[in-house]
Design an enzyme around this catalytic site. Structure first.
Site, short mmCIF file in Angstrom:
data_model
loop_
_atom_site.label_atom_id
_atom_site.label_comp_id
_atom_site.label_asym_id
_atom_site.label_seq_id
_atom_site.Cartn_x
_atom_site.Cartn_y
_atom_site.Cartn_z
N SER A 199 33.66 37.31 41.21
CA SER A 199 34.67 36.70 41.83
C SER A 199 34.46 36.96 43.40
CB SER A 199 36.09 36.90 41.11
OG SER A 199 36.17 36.20 40.07
N CYS A 324 45.89 40.22 34.74
CA CYS A 324 45.80 39.17 33.46
C CYS A 324 46.48 39.40 32.53
CB CYS A 324 44.06 38.93 33.26
SG CYS A 324 43.05 38.39 34.91
#
Length: 379
Positions: A199, A324
């Site tokens: 990412s 997360c």
């Protein structure tokens, strides 16, 4: 007077580099056309995308046609795990310390498609047990998925050795390199990976954009992930996020130039932070000290719950683990895999530093943490 913000949570995300922002802006306002359009402006936008593909590929040692742009590493992982197939092979392998993007996708995909799944324990230092891994890979194994750098402890796995084990039995290797790309040298050819997810926002690029490296050699084994308009050679349909991809490419270009300088600066700060915090009684480092990335330190503060400490630190941003999983108060599955008790896992803090941190910030953080630990233990 408001205290200045001290950000020590760079494994969660990083601040967008101002040069990356400058590179992106024209693609919101001037060169805004759809790169799939056949008119001159569309073709121009597409040309910029092709140049961006070269820049991203250059950072990871691949060919540009092996890079598929996605919304981020989680999507990349899903496309890889759910899309890979090879004859009668029906066995998936991963480690208990993987990111939830891998663990949840592996278990969900295996359960829905009658595949067998092995989630292997790791050694106490967080490294894979090579003997156990080699024994588990069989001629039925389709995919082995192991991350390069752990997001909570910074542990660096020997991906090259693991890829050799997988390939010796005819299995493919997926590597989640989200915490590695842009920070340390990553070359897909040297590592021997077949698929690799990463990412942009982990190395000062924009959020909402990432990539999946797909080796040319295994493309025939990967089915279409998202159908629609046939973009990206039908690997992942949908109008491309041009500003995001341009930003990711610029972040890759910058990362390649400053990588060594960045690592040297941040490692000195991380080592200083760690040595000072370990002077506090009842502290220890979680995971491998020798085999880890330069910016990360995961420290146990005995009898001080991390949630309480994080809230009290206010303007000093640290983490108890993966961003997360921060919505839960469950102990980290990564730390429990290393053998920590639930209580010790809940008393651990992840510090992840970045290129803009200073020694002054580290000293302020150490002083405040030391005060709070003493206060909470007395209380």
């Amino acid at each position: 007077m408001t205290s200045p913000k001290i950000y020590l949570d760079h494994n969660a995300t990083t601040r967008l580099d101002k040069n990356v922002l400058e590179a992106m802006l024209p693609f919101f306002t001037d060169c805004y056309e759809n790169p799939g359009s056949s008119h001159l402006a569309g073709l121009t936008a597409n040309e910029h995308l092709e140049n961006a593909s070269w820049q991203v590929a250059d950072l990871i040692g691949s060919q540009p046609e092996e890079v598929v742009f996605t919304s981020g590493a989680t999507e990349s992982v899903n496309l890889a795990i759910r899309g890979i197939s090879n004859g009668e092979r029906n066995h998936l392998i991963t480690l208990s310390t993987e990111h939830k993007a891998v663990l949840d996708t592996v278990t969900d995909h295996a359960g829905k498609n009658n595949l067998s799944c092995s989630i292997l324990p790791v050694r106490r230092d967080g490294l894979a047990d090579p003997d156990l891994l080699e024994q588990t890979i069989t001629d039925k194994t389709l995919l082995v998925s192991v991350m390069l750098v752990n997001n909570e402890t910074g542990t660096v796995q020997d991906i090259k050795k693991i890829s050799e084990m997988a390939h010796a039995k005819g299995a493919f290797l997926l590597c989640d390199a989200t915490q590695a790309v842009g920070k340390i040298p990553v070359n897909v050819r040297d590592l021997g990976v077949d698929l690799m997810a990463f990412s942009a926002h982990k190395f000062y690029g924009p959020k909402g954009v990432g990539a999946l490296y797909i080796s040319n050699a295994i493309k025939k084994h990967l089915t279409v992930g998202i159908t629609g308009g046939g973009q990206q050679k039908n690997r992942r349909s949908g109008t491309l996020n041009v500003p995001g991809i341009i930003g990711m490419a610029k972040a890759c270009e910058i990362a390649k130039k400053i990588m060594d300088q960045h690592a040297s600066h941040v490692k000195k700060l991380r080592d200083h932070l760690e040595s000072e915090l370990l002077k506090i009684e009842g502290t220890s480092v979680n995971g491998s000290v020798e085999n880890r990335i330069f910016n990360t330190s995961n420290i146990l503060f005995k009898n001080v719950f991390s949630e309480q400490l994080i809230m009290a630190l206010q303007h000093i941003s640290v983490s108890s683990g993966s961003a997360c999983s921060s919505v839960t108060t469950e102990p980290s599955h990564v730390l429990k895999s290393l053998g920590l008790s639930d209580e010790d896992a809940l008393c651990s803090i992840r510090f992840s530093l970045g290129k803009d941190n200073t020694k002054e910030e580290i000293d302020i953080a150490v002083k405040r943490i030391s005060e709070l630990v003493e206060q909470f233990r007395k209380g």
